[in-house]
Design a protein around this motif. Structure first.
Motif, PDB file in Angstrom:
ATOM      1  N   PHE A   1       0.650  -1.134   0.214  1.00  0.00           N
ATOM      2  CA  PHE A   1      -0.026  -0.290  -0.059  1.00  0.00           C
ATOM      3  C   PHE A   1       0.931   1.154  -0.226  1.00  0.00           C
ATOM      4  O   PHE A   1       0.833   2.731  -0.382  1.00  0.00           O
ATOM      5  CB  PHE A   1      -0.876   0.414   1.066  1.00  0.00           C
ATOM      6  N   GLN A   2       2.771   1.591   0.157  1.00  0.00           N
ATOM      7  CA  GLN A   2       2.767   2.469   0.342  1.00  0.00           C
ATOM      8  C   GLN A   2       4.025   2.369  -0.310  1.00  0.00           C
ATOM      9  O   GLN A   2       5.065   3.221  -0.703  1.00  0.00           O
ATOM     10  CB  GLN A   2       3.358   1.908   2.343  1.00  0.00           C
ATOM     11  N   VAL A   3       3.652   1.252  -1.384  1.00  0.00           N
ATOM     12  CA  VAL A   3       4.551   1.657  -2.909  1.00  0.00           C
ATOM     13  C   VAL A   3       4.728   3.453  -2.964  1.00  0.00           C
ATOM     14  O   VAL A   3       4.020   3.896  -4.114  1.00  0.00           O
ATOM     15  CB  VAL A   3       4.338   1.208  -4.095  1.00  0.00           C
ATOM     16  N   PHE A   4       6.212   3.950  -3.297  1.00  0.00           N
ATOM     17  CA  PHE A   4       5.797   4.995  -4.168  1.00  0.00           C
ATOM     18  C   PHE A   4       7.149   5.172  -4.540  1.00  0.00           C
ATOM     19  O   PHE A   4       7.434   5.915  -5.951  1.00  0.00           O
ATOM     20  CB  PHE A   4       6.034   6.210  -3.377  1.00  0.00           C
ATOM     21  N   VAL A   5       8.423   5.190  -4.178  1.00  0.00           N
ATOM     22  CA  VAL A   5       9.759   5.161  -4.899  1.00  0.00           C
ATOM     23  C   VAL A   5      10.145   4.518  -6.092  1.00  0.00           C
ATOM     24  O   VAL A   5      10.201   5.642  -7.071  1.00  0.00           O
ATOM     25  CB  VAL A   5      11.257   5.359  -3.614  1.00  0.00           C
ATOM     26  N   GLU A   6       9.821   3.553  -6.314  1.00  0.00           N
ATOM     27  CA  GLU A   6       9.757   3.054  -7.899  1.00  0.00           C
ATOM     28  C   GLU A   6       9.044   3.497  -8.734  1.00  0.00           C
ATOM     29  O   GLU A   6       9.346   4.011 -10.026  1.00  0.00           O
ATOM     30  CB  GLU A   6       9.874   1.636  -7.199  1.00  0.00           C
ATOM     31  N   VAL A   7       8.173   4.083  -8.138  1.00  0.00           N
ATOM     32  CA  VAL A   7       7.184   4.800  -9.673  1.00  0.00           C
ATOM     33  C   VAL A   7       7.561   6.167  -9.608  1.00  0.00           C
ATOM     34  O   VAL A   7       7.461   6.073 -10.717  1.00  0.00           O
ATOM     35  CB  VAL A   7       5.549   4.446  -9.141  1.00  0.00           C
ATOM     36  N   GLN A   8       8.154   6.347  -8.560  1.00  0.00           N
ATOM     37  CA  GLN A   8       7.989   8.391  -8.797  1.00  0.00           C
ATOM     38  C   GLN A   8       9.847   8.386  -9.791  1.00  0.00           C
ATOM     39  O   GLN A   8       9.732   8.510 -10.765  1.00  0.00           O
ATOM     40  CB  GLN A   8       8.361   8.736  -7.740  1.00  0.00           C
ATOM     41  N   VAL A   9      10.750   7.327  -9.423  1.00  0.00           N
ATOM     42  CA  VAL A   9      11.919   6.940 -10.439  1.00  0.00           C
ATOM     43  C   VAL A   9      11.857   6.615 -11.622  1.00  0.00           C
ATOM     44  O   VAL A   9      11.926   7.142 -12.404  1.00  0.00           O
ATOM     45  CB  VAL A   9      12.766   6.022  -9.695  1.00  0.00           C
ATOM     46  N   MET A  10      11.253   5.487 -11.838  1.00  0.00           N
ATOM     47  CA  MET A  10      10.543   4.725 -13.688  1.00  0.00           C
ATOM     48  C   MET A  10       9.785   5.671 -14.124  1.00  0.00           C
ATOM     49  O   MET A  10       9.984   5.477 -15.422  1.00  0.00           O
ATOM     50  CB  MET A  10       9.948   3.356 -12.433  1.00  0.00           C
ATOM     51  N   THR A  11       8.573   5.960 -13.953  1.00  0.00           N
ATOM     52  CA  THR A  11       7.728   7.234 -14.344  1.00  0.00           C
ATOM     53  C   THR A  11       7.194   8.201 -13.603  1.00  0.00           C
ATOM     54  O   THR A  11       6.361   8.205 -12.870  1.00  0.00           O
ATOM     55  CB  THR A  11       6.055   6.020 -15.032  1.00  0.00           C
ATOM     56  N   PRO A  12       8.265   9.004 -13.579  1.00  0.00           N
ATOM     57  CA  PRO A  12       8.299  10.372 -13.018  1.00  0.00           C
ATOM     58  C   PRO A  12       6.616  10.975 -13.188  1.00  0.00           C
ATOM     59  O   PRO A  12       6.143  11.762 -12.218  1.00  0.00           O
ATOM     60  CB  PRO A  12       9.217  10.982 -13.361  1.00  0.00           C
ATOM     61  N   SER A  13       5.998  11.084 -14.043  1.00  0.00           N
ATOM     62  CA  SER A  13       4.642  11.120 -14.226  1.00  0.00           C
ATOM     63  C   SER A  13       3.828  10.295 -14.175  1.00  0.00           C
ATOM     64  O   SER A  13       2.484  11.074 -14.621  1.00  0.00           O
ATOM     65  CB  SER A  13       4.493  12.757 -15.728  1.00  0.00           C
ATOM     66  N   GLY A  14       3.641   9.477 -13.069  1.00  0.00           N
ATOM     67  CA  GLY A  14       2.687   8.516 -13.242  1.00  0.00           C
ATOM     68  C   GLY A  14       2.172   7.489 -14.011  1.00  0.00           C
ATOM     69  O   GLY A  14       1.459   6.785 -14.186  1.00  0.00           O
ATOM     70  N   GLY A  15       2.882   7.565 -15.249  1.00  0.00           N
ATOM     71  CA  GLY A  15       2.836   6.940 -16.127  1.00  0.00           C
ATOM     72  C   GLY A  15       2.253   6.482 -16.990  1.00  0.00           C
ATOM     73  O   GLY A  15       1.789   7.916 -17.464  1.00  0.00           O
ATOM     74  N   PRO A  16       2.040   6.147 -18.422  1.00  0.00           N
ATOM     75  CA  PRO A  16       0.897   6.890 -19.070  1.00  0.00           C
ATOM     76  C   PRO A  16      -0.384   6.955 -19.094  1.00  0.00           C
ATOM     77  O   PRO A  16      -0.836   5.611 -18.563  1.00  0.00           O
ATOM     78  CB  PRO A  16       1.600   5.392 -20.443  1.00  0.00           C
ATOM     79  N   ASN A  17      -0.949   7.748 -19.365  1.00  0.00           N
ATOM     80  CA  ASN A  17      -2.811   7.521 -18.791  1.00  0.00           C
ATOM     81  C   ASN A  17      -3.024   7.560 -17.456  1.00  0.00           C
ATOM     82  O   ASN A  17      -3.715   7.085 -16.566  1.00  0.00           O
ATOM     83  CB  ASN A  17      -3.453   7.447 -19.560  1.00  0.00           C
ATOM     84  N   TYR A  18      -1.493   8.157 -16.166  1.00  0.00           N
ATOM     85  CA  TYR A  18      -1.613   7.341 -14.935  1.00  0.00           C
ATOM     86  C   TYR A  18      -2.081   6.506 -14.805  1.00  0.00           C
ATOM     87  O   TYR A  18      -1.906   5.536 -13.769  1.00  0.00           O
ATOM     88  CB  TYR A  18      -2.944   8.470 -14.626  1.00  0.00           C
ATOM     89  N   SER A  19      -1.290   5.461 -15.825  1.00  0.00           N
ATOM     90  CA  SER A  19      -1.287   4.022 -15.409  1.00  0.00           C
ATOM     91  C   SER A  19      -0.564   3.702 -14.775  1.00  0.00           C
ATOM     92  O   SER A  19      -0.762   2.150 -13.460  1.00  0.00           O
ATOM     93  CB  SER A  19      -1.073   3.320 -16.430  1.00  0.00           C
ATOM     94  N   SER A  20       0.397   3.930 -13.988  1.00  0.00           N
ATOM     95  CA  SER A  20       1.522   3.412 -13.178  1.00  0.00           C
ATOM     96  C   SER A  20       1.333   4.027 -11.822  1.00  0.00           C
ATOM     97  O   SER A  20       2.356   3.621 -10.490  1.00  0.00           O
ATOM     98  CB  SER A  20       3.003   3.208 -13.439  1.00  0.00           C
ATOM     99  N   ALA A  21       0.208   4.756 -11.636  1.00  0.00           N
ATOM    100  CA  ALA A  21       0.564   5.797 -10.008  1.00  0.00           C
ATOM    101  C   ALA A  21       0.232   5.304  -8.952  1.00  0.00           C
ATOM    102  O   ALA A  21      -1.168   3.831  -9.058  1.00  0.00           O
ATOM    103  CB  ALA A  21      -0.354   6.859 -10.175  1.00  0.00           C
ATOM    104  N   THR A  22       0.773   5.224  -7.245  1.00  0.00           N
ATOM    105  CA  THR A  22      -0.232   4.534  -6.583  1.00  0.00           C
ATOM    106  C   THR A  22      -0.448   5.397  -5.733  1.00  0.00           C
ATOM    107  O   THR A  22      -0.823   6.611  -6.148  1.00  0.00           O
ATOM    108  CB  THR A  22       1.348   3.437  -5.678  1.00  0.00           C
ATOM    109  N   VAL A  23      -1.431   4.884  -5.124  1.00  0.00           N
ATOM    110  CA  VAL A  23      -1.943   5.853  -3.509  1.00  0.00           C
ATOM    111  C   VAL A  23      -1.131   6.669  -3.008  1.00  0.00           C
ATOM    112  O   VAL A  23      -1.592   7.965  -3.456  1.00  0.00           O
ATOM    113  CB  VAL A  23      -2.532   5.342  -2.752  1.00  0.00           C
ATOM    114  N   VAL A  24      -0.265   6.312  -2.545  1.00  0.00           N
ATOM    115  CA  VAL A  24       1.069   7.102  -2.233  1.00  0.00           C
ATOM    116  C   VAL A  24       1.457   8.574  -3.217  1.00  0.00           C
ATOM    117  O   VAL A  24       2.136   9.534  -3.031  1.00  0.00           O
ATOM    118  CB  VAL A  24       2.461   6.296  -1.730  1.00  0.00           C
TER     119      VAL A  24
END
Lengths: 306, 491
Positions: free
Chosen positions: A237-260
């Motif tokens: 539930f707390q995943v953040f860093v890897e998403v921020q680093v690999m897809t800084p804008s939250g991925g295409p159409n916000y598809s990789s963004a997590t809640v954090v």
């Protein structure tokens, strides 16, 4: 219930001094907890009921449950929540792989220590550093994976981080890789705690390896499984860093963004600290409920040797 | 039963620690993470991870706390300026604590200062924050402390963007002096033009959209003959490099009072966005997939694209042969058919302001004016005396005079077409620039739905018309929220 009567005894000077020291030792973690845990939590809960931006007045902008109501119909929040839950597919995969590798490493095989170290290296590596590294592994044109793919098939591999579905798969692969070492070590410790006599007794009874696994290994590893499950769910539930680093804008159409990721974006990019706090509170409640369900349900499946 | 109670307590603690994790730990981690992307380059993020503080002492009574973000080599120059200031005012100054941190950490530290009610005496304010800072009583007007000559010596834009009359930005009292003024100009790789046998772009006559397409076609090729295009006319980063194409066709995303989003029925926008996305559809830029593999900035540095955006903060890197081993120069962004015929781009700035609660407003105001407009200081930061340009001079006469001379005689390594940038700063027949609309709204969240999905048009998944109709409600909702937050300042 046994009742204990309090017996008043006169304390010696030394005992008193010791008691004072004891209070001092207790006070430091207690004060630490109050200052660095309890106070921020209370503050976050209060802030979650406001339109606090960090610049304006917190008390002058109280909106009650306004933020929470807004979150209920916040499409981006729910998209991020959905993605967070999808990432949790990695948890059972990591547990199964971890258990299998641990069972492999639990035998007398050459290079066992080297292998264990290799599996554990990702766990002790900086999350930011390995995320940057894996962003290159997943790179569409220059990445290791697509290099291998092209070598084997002669065609261009998938757009790992640039496609709405693939980006989720990529992050699950990364998370499983990153967490595997920790799971293996825990299962290895669990396996080594199972007394050999159980297996010997089972062998005498004519049990095969599957029966031994199902009736001895799996049940006796259940405390480890329980621990791994709880910590992975919380971490999930707390995943953040890897998403921020690999897809800084939250991925295409916000598809990789997590809640954090969403929480961070709201609070620290868009200056909506009140709203961000409300997201954090909701997340904490969800984690609390899921952890509580797990604890209450553990009687049904967690077995111990005693 | 006991076990259940224990379970509940444990679960509660776990839930609580999750809340903690969200509100504290991740902040630091994010700071670590975000130094890597291009957004960081565009916002002049620093690479250092630690903050540092230096105390400079005099013989007087007054103690000032200056809190800024900047890079280490910038700090050296500014520290000398503050040193000089202490020397000049040693009868008044007891000490100046000069604290510098990274851009990532700066906002969080400022929020902490605001929450604690313990503000530094001198700190930064961006144009977007002037209104909130003034409405909440954090900063003071500087007009009465600084003479008109000093104010009129700086770029017109920087005289305006830090003014606020209680209702609108651009008029009223002056609340900050610029640390710098920057803009997002356009650059071309001369070596690729030479190889293609093309004339260089004319800095006095930016291309039209149509001319630009023709030049890009001539520069897009398969240089190694393997059947795949490996050199493109241009590469664009949607978040930063798309708007100059649109602004140059007269596009505005919001109405004049910035309360309504105007994209769905915006003909100028639809025309410009079609032009912009067609560049990719027609293969004149790397494809969306290729862009995810290697961003435009890297491709530019690698000599794979002929045109790329060049922020004023990029110039030093592009002048360095180790970073960019090609000859290059500045030019204007292409001009659309439905604009005012001039090439437009966006500018950026951050300003020094003075805390409304400072005990020493006179001294602070003087310090701010010194940091912003001291001629020697500006000679140093612009490279006239140091040979390394960190920023362009804030003083207009210095920019057109000594700075240009230093560029022409090679003292300052800089693109010779620096007039393109001055044209954007000052405005002329060919060039114009302004702050982006998101610099005037509480946050830029309303613009995110627009730029972040443009790749769907490039991919052919949606038409321009459908796209703008689809994103408008989401943009409007975020703008409404920003307005509400902006208004919450006065409560």
């Amino acid at each position: 219930m046994a009742s204990h009567k309090r017996v008043k005894t006169k304390m010696s000077a030394m005992a008193k001094r010791e008691e004072r020291w004891a209070w001092l030792f207790i006070a430091s973690p207690f004060l630490g907890f109050m200052l660095f845990m309890a106070y921020p939590i209370v503050f976050a809960v209060i802030a979650s009921a406001s339109k606090w931006t960090g610049i304006n007045s917190l008390w002058g902008n109280m909106v009650g449950f306004g933020n929470y109501i807004k979150i209920l119909s916040d499409v981006k929040f729910w998209r991020a929540m959905g993605t967070t839950i999808i990432y949790m597919i990695g948890i059972p995969i990591g547990m199964i792989l971890g258990m299998l590798v641990a069972m492999g490493l639990n035998r007398k095989i050459p290079g066992k220590r080297v292998l264990t170290t290799m599996y554990y290296v990702p766990v002790v590596s900086s999350l930011v550093a390995v995320s940057i590294l894996w962003a290159w592994v997943f790179n569409y044109d220059y990445g290791l994976l697509n290099g291998i793919y092209k070598f084997l098939t002669g065609t261009h591999g998938p757009n790992w981080l640039g496609d709405e579905v693939m980006v989720k798969i990529s992050l699950i692969i990364f998370m499983v890789w990153k967490g595997l070492g920790g799971t293996i070590i825990l299962y290895l410790a669990g396996l080594q705690n199972i007394p050999r006599d159980y297996y010997e007794a089972a062998m005498i009874d004519g049990a095969g390896s599957i029966a031994k696994f199902m009736n001895i290994t799996l049940p006796l590893l259940s405390p480890v499984t329980f621990y791994v499950l709880i910590t992975s769910l919380i971490g999930g539930f707390q995943v953040f860093v890897e998403v921020q680093v690999m897809t800084p804008s939250g991925g295409p159409n916000y598809s990789s963004a997590t809640v954090v990721f969403y929480l961070f974006e709201k609070a620290f990019t868009n200056g909506q600290l009140g709203y961000g706090s409300a997201v954090a509170v909701i997340l904490a409640i969800i984690i609390f409920i899921i952890t509580a369900i797990n604890f209450w349900g553990q009687d049904k499946w967690v077995k111990t040797i005693d | 039963m006991k076990r259940r109670v224990l379970s509940s307590v444990l679960a509660m603690l776990v839930g609580a620690s999750a809340l903690m994790g969200c509100s504290t730990t991740t902040v630091e981690e994010a700071g670590e993470a975000s130094g890597d992307n291009q957004a960081a380059q565009a916002t002049e993020a620093t690479n250092e991870t630690e903050s540092s503080s230096t105390t400079l002492t005099g013989e007087g009574e007054e103690t000032l706390h200056v809190f800024l973000y900047m890079q280490e080599h910038e700090k050296e120059i500014y520290q000398k300026l503050i040193d000089q200031f202490v020397e000049e005012h040693k009868d008044k100054v007891k000490e100046i604590v000069f604290e510098v941190t990274t851009q990532d950490e700066y906002n969080q530290k400022m929020i902490a200062s605001m929450t604690a009610g313990d503000m530094p005496d001198v700190f930064y304010v961006g144009p977007a924050a002037v209104r909130s800072y003034v409405d909440n009583g954090y900063i003071m007007p500087l007009d009465q402390y600084v003479d008109d000559a000093t104010i009129s010596s700086i770029w017109g834009t920087t005289q305006e963007i830090y003014r606020y009359d209680g209702k609108n930005i651009g008029s009223g009292s002056l609340y900050a002096f610029p640390k710098d003024l920057s803009c997002f100009a356009f650059a071309y790789n001369q070596d690729l033009f030479d190889a293609a046998g093309l004339d260089y772009p004319d800095p006095n006559k930016p291309y039209t959209y149509d001319e630009f397409v023709e030049v890009c076609k001539a520069l897009t090729k398969d240089t190694d003959g393997d059947g795949e295009i490996d050199q493109w006319g241009v590469a664009n980063a949607d978040q930063w490099g798309m708007t100059p194409f649109l602004y140059s066709n007269g596009v505005k995303f919001l109405n004049d009072d910035m309360t309504k989003v105007n994209v769905a029925n915006n003909k100028q926008l639809i025309e410009a966005l079609t032009f912009y996305t067609d560049l990719t559809k027609n293969g004149l830029t790397p494809s969306v997939e290729q862009d995810t593999a290697l961003g435009g900035y890297q491709r530019w540095l690698d000599g794979q694209v002929a045109f790329y955006a060049c922020g004023t903060w990029d110039v030093a890197a592009f002048m360095d042969d180790n970073t960019f081993p090609y000859k290059w120069n500045l030019c204007g962004w292409p001009v659309g058919p439905s604009g005012d015929g001039r090439s437009h781009t966006w500018m950026g700035s951050v300003g020094y302001c003075v805390s409304a609660t400072t005990k020493y407003p006179d001294l602070c105001a003087e310090l701010v004016a010194k940091l912003s407009t001291d001629a020697d200081g500006q000679r140093a930061v612009s490279g006239i005396t140091t040979g390394a340009s960190i920023q362009l001079p804030n003083i207009v006469d210095l920019a057109y005079g000594e700075f240009k001379d230093a560029v022409n005689n090679g003292t300052v390594p800089y693109a010779s077409n620096v007039d393109v940038i001055f044209g954007y700063f000052d405005g002329n027949d060919h060039y114009a620039a302004a702050l982006q609309e998101m610099d005037y709204t509480y946050n830029s969240e309303w613009f995110t739905p627009f730029w972040s999905g443009v790749f769907n048009i490039k991919n052919g998944d949606i038409s321009v018309e459908d796209y703008v109709a689809q994103v408008e409600p989401e943009m409007q909702a975020a703008l409404d929220e920003a307005i509400e937050l902006q208004n919450s300042a006065t409560k």
